[in-house]
Design a protein around this motif. Structure first.
Motif, mmCIF file in Angstrom:
data_model
loop_
_atom_site.group_PDB
_atom_site.id
_atom_site.type_symbol
_atom_site.label_atom_id
_atom_site.label_comp_id
_atom_site.label_asym_id
_atom_site.label_seq_id
_atom_site.Cartn_x
_atom_site.Cartn_y
_atom_site.Cartn_z
ATOM 1 N N SER A 141 27.593 37.344 49.172
ATOM 2 C CA SER A 141 27.953 38.740 49.440
ATOM 3 C C SER A 141 27.079 39.698 48.647
ATOM 4 C CB SER A 141 29.426 38.978 49.110
ATOM 5 O OG SER A 141 30.249 38.176 49.927
ATOM 6 N N ARG A 142 26.777 39.347 47.406
ATOM 7 C CA ARG A 142 25.903 40.194 46.581
ATOM 8 C C ARG A 142 24.487 40.225 47.159
ATOM 9 N NH1 ARG A 142 26.842 44.128 44.002
ATOM 10 N NH2 ARG A 142 25.481 43.714 42.231
ATOM 11 N N LEU A 174 45.384 39.581 42.503
ATOM 12 C CA LEU A 174 44.973 39.080 41.193
ATOM 13 C C LEU A 174 43.519 39.405 40.910
ATOM 14 C CD1 LEU A 174 45.477 37.503 38.590
ATOM 15 C CD2 LEU A 174 44.955 35.397 39.855
ATOM 16 N N PHE A 175 42.649 39.140 41.865
ATOM 17 C CA PHE A 175 41.227 39.373 41.643
ATOM 18 C C PHE A 175 40.810 40.803 41.963
ATOM 19 C CE2 PHE A 175 41.344 34.820 41.480
ATOM 20 C CZ PHE A 175 40.401 34.532 40.509
ATOM 21 N N GLY A 176 41.766 41.660 42.332
ATOM 22 C CA GLY A 176 41.474 43.052 42.610
ATOM 23 C C GLY A 176 41.735 43.978 41.437
ATOM 24 N N VAL A 177 42.334 43.476 40.369
ATOM 25 C CA VAL A 177 42.562 44.294 39.176
ATOM 26 C C VAL A 177 41.188 44.676 38.624
ATOM 27 C CG1 VAL A 177 43.518 44.281 36.838
ATOM 28 C CG2 VAL A 177 44.767 43.186 38.700
ATOM 29 N N SER A 178 40.991 45.945 38.294
ATOM 30 C CA SER A 178 39.646 46.429 37.926
ATOM 31 C C SER A 178 39.028 45.655 36.766
ATOM 32 C CB SER A 178 39.669 47.925 37.631
ATOM 33 O OG SER A 178 40.536 48.204 36.555
ATOM 34 N N SER A 179 39.812 45.285 35.773
ATOM 35 C CA SER A 179 39.252 44.532 34.648
ATOM 36 C C SER A 179 38.819 43.134 35.084
ATOM 37 C CB SER A 179 40.257 44.435 33.496
ATOM 38 O OG SER A 179 41.413 43.735 33.908
ATOM 39 N N VAL A 180 39.517 42.561 36.056
ATOM 40 C CA VAL A 180 39.149 41.239 36.575
ATOM 41 C C VAL A 180 37.859 41.349 37.384
ATOM 42 C CG1 VAL A 180 39.848 39.346 38.116
ATOM 43 C CG2 VAL A 180 41.512 40.392 36.568
ATOM 44 N N VAL A 181 37.755 42.376 38.219
ATOM 45 C CA VAL A 181 36.530 42.579 39.004
ATOM 46 C C VAL A 181 35.328 42.706 38.075
ATOM 47 C CG1 VAL A 181 35.288 44.142 40.539
ATOM 48 C CG2 VAL A 181 37.699 43.623 40.979
ATOM 49 N N GLY A 182 35.447 43.566 37.070
ATOM 50 C CA GLY A 182 34.332 43.774 36.154
ATOM 51 C C GLY A 182 33.944 42.515 35.398
ATOM 52 N N SER A 183 34.910 41.773 34.910
ATOM 53 C CA SER A 183 34.631 40.580 34.121
ATOM 54 C C SER A 183 34.195 39.402 34.981
ATOM 55 C CB SER A 183 35.866 40.179 33.314
ATOM 56 O OG SER A 183 36.209 41.204 32.421
ATOM 57 N N CYS A 184 34.839 39.205 36.105
ATOM 58 C CA CYS A 184 34.529 38.034 36.935
ATOM 59 C C CYS A 184 33.255 38.215 37.731
ATOM 60 C CB CYS A 184 35.697 37.687 37.841
ATOM 61 S SG CYS A 184 37.136 37.071 36.906
ATOM 62 N N ALA A 185 32.894 39.451 38.045
ATOM 63 C CA ALA A 185 31.642 39.686 38.762
ATOM 64 C C ALA A 185 30.468 39.151 37.936
ATOM 65 C CB ALA A 185 31.463 41.176 39.049
ATOM 66 N N ALA A 186 30.478 39.393 36.652
ATOM 67 C CA ALA A 186 29.400 38.886 35.800
ATOM 68 C C ALA A 186 29.432 37.361 35.718
ATOM 69 C CB ALA A 186 29.546 39.471 34.392
ATOM 70 N N ALA A 187 30.604 36.782 35.774
ATOM 71 C CA ALA A 187 30.727 35.324 35.665
ATOM 72 C C ALA A 187 30.277 34.625 36.941
ATOM 73 C CB ALA A 187 32.174 34.957 35.365
ATOM 74 N N PHE A 188 30.517 35.237 38.098
ATOM 75 C CA PHE A 188 30.177 34.601 39.366
ATOM 76 C C PHE A 188 28.735 34.819 39.785
ATOM 77 C CE2 PHE A 188 34.888 34.986 40.468
ATOM 78 C CZ PHE A 188 35.143 33.678 40.087
ATOM 79 N N GLY A 189 28.053 35.721 39.146
ATOM 80 C CA GLY A 189 26.656 35.978 39.523
ATOM 81 C C GLY A 189 26.230 37.315 39.010
ATOM 82 N N ASN A 190 25.527 38.040 39.846
ATOM 83 C CA ASN A 190 24.996 39.353 39.441
ATOM 84 C C ASN A 190 25.910 40.486 39.828
ATOM 85 O OD1 ASN A 190 24.611 39.105 42.186
ATOM 86 N ND2 ASN A 190 22.440 39.351 42.086
#
Length: 190
Positions: A141-142, A174-190
């Motif tokens: 998706s990115r 669960l994955f839509g919480v803003s802190s989760v999006v910000g943190s997990c986006a970096a973990a899953f890729g760019n």
């Protein structure tokens, strides 16, 4: 055996052989070996998936205690409800993702919503299958130039595509919480 049956059998065998031999690369990449960081996220999601209902119904303190007893890191919440993760292993971008998911679960969700998330993880085949599916979908998706939020939402939807709408919604919450999006986006890729 009649000639038509033999020919049909031969054609079907060839089709089966080619379908197995030429598995799309996107499917094969989901089967790659998991990194240590991926395993840490799976560890947290598995703790949620296997959490007894009676613990969930006891509330925030019982949920936090259960998670801490099931994973190899310590999750503390500061006065603002933000996570501070103490890691036994190396600190990486996934540490932020794990901490954000754990905090979101404990702080942002009611027991009823946590029960839905638990059920959702089971219905998509478990935490391992879910994480294996989310990461390549997120990266794809990115590459398609979607935002981090849109990419994570799409990845979660695709990873839960075979589950019902309630399941997808619980995981998207669960994955839509803003802190989760910000943190997990970096973990899953760019």
């Amino acid at each position: 055996m009649p000639k038509k049956s033999k020919l049909l059998s031969l054609v079907m065998s060839i089709v089966l052989l080619f379908s197995v031999a030429f598995i799309p690369m996107g499917v094969a990449s989901a089967e790659e070996e998991l990194s240590e960081e991926d395993l840490e996220l799976i560890e947290l999601l598995t703790a949620i998936e296997n959490m007894p209902d009676e613990i969930i119904l006891q509330g925030e303190d019982a949920i936090k205690a259960h998670i801490e007893s099931e994973v190899s890191f310590h999750l503390e919440l500061n006065e603002n409800g933000e996570s501070v993760v103490f890691r036994a292993a190396s600190v990486s971008s996934i540490a932020g993702c794990v901490g954000a998911v754990g905090t979101a679960l404990v702080v942002n969700f009611t027991p009823a919503k946590i029960l839905k998330i638990k059920s959702a993880l089971k219905s998509v085949g478990g935490a391992t299958k879910f994480v294996k599916a989310v990461k390549p979908y997120y990266q794809m998706s990115r590459e398609d130039k979607l935002s981090k939020t849109a990419s994570l939402n799409q990845a979660v939807r695709l990873a839960a595509k075979d589950a019902g709408p309630d399941t997808r919604e619980a995981l998207l919450d669960l994955f839509g919480v803003s802190s989760v999006v910000g943190s997990c986006a970096a973990a899953f890729g760019n």
